[in-house]
Every structure is written in C-alpha cells, then in structure tokens.
Design a protein around this motif. Sequence first.
Motif, PDB file in Angstrom:
ATOM      1  N   HIS A  35       0.828  -1.206   0.000  1.00  0.00           N
ATOM      2  CA  HIS A  35       0.000   0.000   0.000  1.00  0.00           C
ATOM      3  C   HIS A  35       0.861   1.254   0.000  1.00  0.00           C
ATOM      4  O   HIS A  35       0.599   2.205  -0.750  1.00  0.00           O
ATOM      5  N   GLU A  39       0.476   3.946  -3.078  1.00  0.00           N
ATOM      6  CA  GLU A  39      -0.329   5.126  -2.736  1.00  0.00           C
ATOM      7  C   GLU A  39      -0.002   6.371  -3.570  1.00  0.00           C
ATOM      8  O   GLU A  39      -0.914   7.052  -4.044  1.00  0.00           O
ATOM      9  N   ILE A  46      -4.233   3.155 -10.633  1.00  0.00           N
ATOM     10  CA  ILE A  46      -5.366   2.226 -10.751  1.00  0.00           C
ATOM     11  C   ILE A  46      -5.560   1.827 -12.208  1.00  0.00           C
ATOM     12  O   ILE A  46      -5.770   0.656 -12.525  1.00  0.00           O
ATOM     13  N   PHE A  69      -5.387  -0.130  -3.638  1.00  0.00           N
ATOM     14  CA  PHE A  69      -5.911   1.203  -3.954  1.00  0.00           C
ATOM     15  C   PHE A  69      -7.255   1.451  -3.275  1.00  0.00           C
ATOM     16  O   PHE A  69      -7.620   2.597  -3.024  1.00  0.00           O
ATOM     17  N   VAL A  78     -12.288   2.557  -7.892  1.00  0.00           N
ATOM     18  CA  VAL A  78     -11.224   1.597  -8.222  1.00  0.00           C
ATOM     19  C   VAL A  78     -11.727   0.623  -9.281  1.00  0.00           C
ATOM     20  O   VAL A  78     -11.020   0.295 -10.236  1.00  0.00           O
TER      21      VAL A  78
END
Length: 184
Positions: A35, A39, A46, A69, A78
Amino acid sequence: MVHRALRHYPRLVSVVLTYILVGFVFVIVGHEKMHDFLEPFGIGGIFVAGMMYAYALTAGAAAVMLPSFAVDYPIELVTLVGAAGNLFADLILFRFVRENLKGELAALGRIPAFAKTFGRSWVVRSRFFRTVLGFVFIALPFPDEIGIALLATTRIPTDAFRILMFIADVIGVYAVVRIGLALY
C-alpha cells in the motif's frame, strides 16, 4: 511431463509460475508495504493496474495491487478506473495478440483425452457457449488472452466486444478488489 508442458504450452505454464511468484512476493512484502508503495500513483496507478490485469504475466501482480488502492479510494472508483484500464489492454490484445493464444488452444484441443472429453460436445462447438466461456475467463482473475482467444473464434464484432469486455472487466475487477479487501 513438466518438460512436455513447457514445450507445448509455454504461455500457460508461465502464467501459473507468475501467480506462484506473485503469491510469494506478496507474503514476503505484506499489505502495508504494498500500500505504501502504490499510494503515490493515485488514479493513474489504478488505470495501469487495470491494464496489467489483462496480461498473463502481470495479472497476478495486478490482482494484488488493485485492492491496495481501495484503501484510499472508493471501491466503485477503483472498479471503474481499473476496468477502463483493463478494457484498454483488452482492445490491444484483441487487435494484435489474439492469434497467438488461439493456436495454443487449438493444440490443446488436439490432445486425444481433451478432444474426447470436450471436442464432441455440442456445447463446446456452439458460438454461444464459447462467447459465455470467454466472458467468464475475462471476468475471472485469469489472463484475458484465454477469453479473447475464445471470443476470437466466434467472430464477434468489435463494438459488441467492447461492451461485453467492459461488463466482464467491471465484474472481474470488482471481485478482485472485494476478495482482496476481505483477505487484508
């Protein structure tokens, strides 16, 4: 046996090995580090992860990336952005790569046990079944090349392909994100 599989089905074997490798990497790295790495890429990340979900060698990595995401963005966003990236990649595959995997599927159909089990069935020979099976392969976290090769045998028009693919991509990305969030 393994040598024969490598020689006759190199793409399918590489897909299986890629999923195993991505699983090991994810276990070693963990969700938090994944993550933190993803990020900063935001919505563009995405879209790229959605594109990666379409290709055999990167589908496993994308299946791990997309749920990461959903921690920062709504699952609907997403899903739609990932599905748009997946559709973009599917259109590239449909246009340029569809003949490659179609040959391997034809070779698989020439294996006596496979042909005996599936080749005589009216269901496998029907265009409708191949269309539905291609849709399912694209919606599931399998490489889209298999579904595209099945759809290519049905001679589906490109406009119908786009609509069908986007629906399958939305279902597939949503399922991957939901399952991934449940596992985190």
